[in-house]
Write an enzyme that holds these catalytic residues in place. Structure first.
Site, PDB file in Angstrom:
ATOM      1  N   ASP A  82       0.886  -1.259  -0.004  1.00 13.64           N
ATOM      2  CA  ASP A  82      -0.006   0.027  -0.251  1.00 13.64           C
ATOM      3  C   ASP A  82       0.860   1.183  -0.135  1.00 13.64           C
ATOM      4  OD1 ASP A  82      -2.442   1.713   0.447  1.00 13.64           O
ATOM      5  OD2 ASP A  82      -1.848   1.756   2.594  1.00 13.64           O
ATOM      6  N   ASN A 117      -4.627   3.457  -3.854  1.00 15.29           N
ATOM      7  CA  ASN A 117      -5.930   4.068  -4.401  1.00 15.29           C
ATOM      8  C   ASN A 117      -5.392   5.379  -5.341  1.00 15.29           C
ATOM      9  OD1 ASN A 117      -7.737   2.636  -3.099  1.00 15.29           O
ATOM     10  ND2 ASN A 117      -7.680   3.998  -1.285  1.00 15.29           N
TER      11      ASN A 117
END
Lengths: 217, 217
Positions: A11, A118
């Site tokens: 991430d 994201n």
């Protein structure tokens, strides 16, 4: 780890790059409110990704980040001029890495290293380059390709396709508990990087393991 | 309103029934921590619905509410015995209605009134009966039928099928901004019931209108 790891997937925001490193710029701009602004900004940024994904109303992470900043300023009754908002948004391209990141990544260099985030491709490109990590990653994958957000399984599927590895041969590292849980539910081997000593959440699935710093993997 | 309204659909928790009315019981049990516990409990309850819906890991709202309470106690370092947790969970079946609800619903009685909620059928049955609203609603619809959570369009579709009305003839009322937005995105005529004077969020879609009390509709 039960299976051989074929690649490590990370991430980005909250795990490699510190979203709260905007607090200094925010504090300089709005004295006494930098901490509250940076925390509320981050909280709403995440909430908006979940809500937009559930509504099937994807907007990219740059837009969501800007929207979250707009709301955070409104909520804290901060009058943020257009140019100030632009400056704070630029800070997102210059987020600092956490102190353990460079060592931790070096430690894992025997495998392909990948970012799964994201963030938009542009946001990720800037923040990776700013931290001189351009040559560290074999791939930088953005949800923008699938137009939804973590923890949707569609996102975790991206690394499977990129790496040509089954989920259980992918090692995944996130400091966001819910992201580690989403990746575990998808089938990755997961590590919750809990630098802050946060309490585990209750989502019915738990990360495979927990470390306090990246070089403990 | 641009189209004739054929029925009024209401969110339950936060709109008709006050989730923070558990604070008195929580405060009696854990002095000085009732407010923080009830707020964190509610915040995580919502987060967990969004995350589970996105992960396709539905667990019903009773379970999610229990999980959120477990986390909230852990996070606040409250030692909550099993029997205390049971007692707090029972409070969820006895939530109070907001002071404007009875009048507001009477005012709209010319149309069918329906509840559309994240709650389980059993939770909703209890809290409706506790507040003597058994005869008020033509239907009480639970997401448990579609095994996902708001603001997924699948949830809003349930009232369309129940009422045999197109979305733009359904009036929808929620105090949860994101729920009013989800319903707007789906096509309902929506009212954000903003009792607390909260600031609007930034989700790219806005509720059709805003009122401060239910009888202002």
């Amino acid at each position: 780890m039960t299976n051989e790891i074929g690649a490590w997937v990370f991430d980005a925001y909250g795990t490699l790059f510190d979203p709260l490193s905007v607090r200094a710029a925010a504090e300089a701009m709005f004295p006494g409110k930098g901490e509250a602004l940076s925390r509320l900004w981050r909280a709403r940024q995440l909430e908006y990704t979940w809500l937009r994904a559930l509504m099937n109303r994807y907007a990219d992470f740059w837009q969501v980040t800007r929207d979250a900043l707009t709301f955070a300023c409104r909520s804290l009754e901060i009058e943020c001029e257009w140019i100030q908002q632009e400056e704070l948004m630029q800070e997102y391209l210059r987020l600092e890495i956490y102190p353990d990141v460079r060592d931790g990544l070096n430690h894992l260099q025997g495998h392909p290293l990948v970012i799964l985030s994201n963030g938009t491709p542009e946001m990720l490109e800037y923040v990776v380059a700013h931290n001189r990590l351009d040559r560290t990653f074999a791939a930088v994958l953005s949800v923008d390709k699938v137009k939804t957000y973590k923890p949707s399984p569609c996102v975790y599927q991206m690394a499977v396709e990129q790496l040509h590895l089954p989920p259980n041969q992918i090692g995944f590292v996130s400091s966001n508990y819910w992201d580690a849980v989403g990746a575990t539910a998808f089938g990755y081997q997961t590590v919750w990087l809990n630098r802050s000593g946060a309490k585990p959440e209750e989502l019915g699935v738990s990360p495979g393991s927990t470390v306090m710093a990246l070089n403990q993997i």
